[in-house]
Motif scaffolding. Structure first.
Motif, PDB file in Angstrom:
ATOM      1  N   ILE A 132      79.927  24.880  50.172  1.00 37.78           N
ATOM      2  CA  ILE A 132      79.489  23.716  49.404  1.00 37.78           C
ATOM      3  C   ILE A 132      77.972  23.668  49.336  1.00 37.78           C
ATOM      4  O   ILE A 132      77.283  24.049  50.280  1.00 37.78           O
ATOM      5  CB  ILE A 132      80.071  22.394  49.962  1.00 37.78           C
ATOM      6  CG1 ILE A 132      79.768  22.206  51.448  1.00 37.78           C
ATOM      7  CG2 ILE A 132      81.564  22.312  49.699  1.00 37.78           C
ATOM      8  CD1 ILE A 132      80.281  20.899  52.024  1.00 37.78           C
ATOM      9  N   ASP A 133      77.485  23.210  48.193  1.00 38.90           N
ATOM     10  CA  ASP A 133      76.038  23.154  47.978  1.00 38.90           C
ATOM     11  C   ASP A 133      75.507  21.755  48.278  1.00 38.90           C
ATOM     12  O   ASP A 133      76.251  20.836  48.605  1.00 38.90           O
ATOM     13  CB  ASP A 133      75.694  23.582  46.548  1.00 38.90           C
ATOM     14  CG  ASP A 133      76.324  22.691  45.482  1.00 38.90           C
ATOM     15  OD1 ASP A 133      76.732  21.554  45.794  1.00 38.90           O
ATOM     16  OD2 ASP A 133      76.417  23.146  44.325  1.00 38.90           O
ATOM     17  N   GLU A 135      74.277  19.351  46.362  1.00 42.79           N
ATOM     18  CA  GLU A 135      74.770  18.247  45.550  1.00 42.79           C
ATOM     19  C   GLU A 135      76.163  17.804  45.995  1.00 42.79           C
ATOM     20  O   GLU A 135      76.466  16.613  46.030  1.00 42.79           O
ATOM     21  CB  GLU A 135      74.778  18.638  44.063  1.00 42.79           C
ATOM     22  CG  GLU A 135      73.396  18.802  43.456  1.00 42.79           C
ATOM     23  CD  GLU A 135      72.699  20.110  43.866  1.00 42.79           C
ATOM     24  OE1 GLU A 135      73.391  21.109  44.188  1.00 42.79           O
ATOM     25  OE2 GLU A 135      71.451  20.131  43.901  1.00 42.79           O
ATOM     26  N   THR A 136      76.986  18.789  46.325  1.00 41.66           N
ATOM     27  CA  THR A 136      78.355  18.461  46.754  1.00 41.66           C
ATOM     28  C   THR A 136      78.342  17.745  48.095  1.00 41.66           C
ATOM     29  O   THR A 136      79.035  16.736  48.281  1.00 41.66           O
ATOM     30  CB  THR A 136      79.217  19.735  46.828  1.00 41.66           C
ATOM     31  OG1 THR A 136      79.198  20.387  45.546  1.00 41.66           O
ATOM     32  CG2 THR A 136      80.642  19.414  47.222  1.00 41.66           C
ATOM     33  N   ILE A 140      79.678  14.006  48.742  1.00 42.34           N
ATOM     34  CA  ILE A 140      80.687  13.715  49.767  1.00 42.34           C
ATOM     35  C   ILE A 140      80.141  12.675  50.741  1.00 42.34           C
ATOM     36  O   ILE A 140      80.830  11.720  51.110  1.00 42.34           O
ATOM     37  CB  ILE A 140      81.112  15.010  50.501  1.00 42.34           C
ATOM     38  CG1 ILE A 140      81.923  15.911  49.559  1.00 42.34           C
ATOM     39  CG2 ILE A 140      81.909  14.675  51.765  1.00 42.34           C
ATOM     40  CD1 ILE A 140      82.190  17.299  50.121  1.00 42.34           C
TER      41      ILE A 140
END
Length: 181
Positions: A132-133, A135-136, A140
Motif C-alpha cells: 500500500i502507498d 495515499e492508501t 485507511i
C-alpha cells in the motif's frame, strides 16, 4: 416427664406442648442435633425441616442505579462497534481492534516522518498480503479514525440522553442498538 412443642423439647411443661415419653424425648434430642424438626400437630413426630423461605425479590433498581447499568451497556456496545471493523470500500473491511488501530496509526506516522517512503507491505487479513502507498495508508487511517470517533460520538450522545432521562420509563426507551455508523 418430658414435653415437646413445635421444634422444642423440655423437661418442664410447655405452653401448647404435649407430654412425651423418655424414648421420644431421646429420639427428639438426636433429631434436633441432626438438623431435623419436631412436630406436635398430630402427636409427636420427627420431620424434615421446612424448605427455606424464598428470598424476597430484590428491590427494583433506583433511577441512578439503572442509569449506571445503561451507561455500562452503552460502553460495551461502543467497544463492540469500535473493534468491529470498518468497510472502506464495498467488501473491503479494515480491522479496527486495538492492535490494528495502533499499526495503522504507526503506518500513517511512518509515511509522515519519511517523505522518501513510497509504499509498505501490509498484511490486510491473516495470510493476505498487499503493498500500500502513502495515499492508501492515509485514507485507511482517516477511515479508521472517523469510525472510532463516530463510535465515541454516538456513545457520548447516548450518555447525555441517559443523564437527561427523568424516569426509568424514559431511560428504558433509549435505543442503544441503533445509530452507530
Amino acid at each position: 416427664m418430658p414435653f415437646a412443642g413445635p421444634n422444642t423439647l423440655s423437661t418442664e411443661p410447655l405452653e401448647g406442648g404435649i407430654e412425651i415419653d423418655e424414648a421420644q424425648y431421646q429420639a427428639g434430642l438426636e433429631a434436633l442435633a441432626a438438623g431435623l424438626h419436631i412436630s406436635i400437630e398430630n402427636g409427636f413426630a420427627i420431620v424434615d425441616p421446612p424448605p427455606p423461605a424464598e428470598a424476597p425479590p430484590p428491590p427494583p433498581p433506583t433511577l441512578e442505579q439503572r442509569r449506571d447499568q445503561r451507561r455500562d451497556e452503552v460502553r460495551a456496545r461502543r467497544w463492540a462497534v469500535e473493534m468491529g471493523g470498518v468497510e472502506i470500500a464495498p467488501g473491503v473491511i479494515v480491522r479496527t481492534d486495538e492492535g490494528s488501530q495502533a499499526k495503522i496509526t504507526g503506518a500513517v506516522q511512518l509515511f509522515g516522518a519519511d517523505p522518501t517512503l513510497e509504499a509498505i507491505d501490509w498484511e490486510a487479513q491473516p495470510g493476505v498480503w498487499t503493498t500500500i502507498d502513502r495515499e492508501t495508508v492515509t485514507a485507511i487511517g482517516i477511515a479508521v479514525g472517523r469510525h472510532v470517533q463516530a463510535a465515541f460520538s454516538r456513545s457520548r450522545a447516548l450518555h447525555e440522553a441517559i443523564a437527561a432521562a427523568p424516569d426509568i420509563e424514559t431511560l428504558e426507551a433509549i435505543d442503544i442498538e441503533t445509530g452507530w455508523s
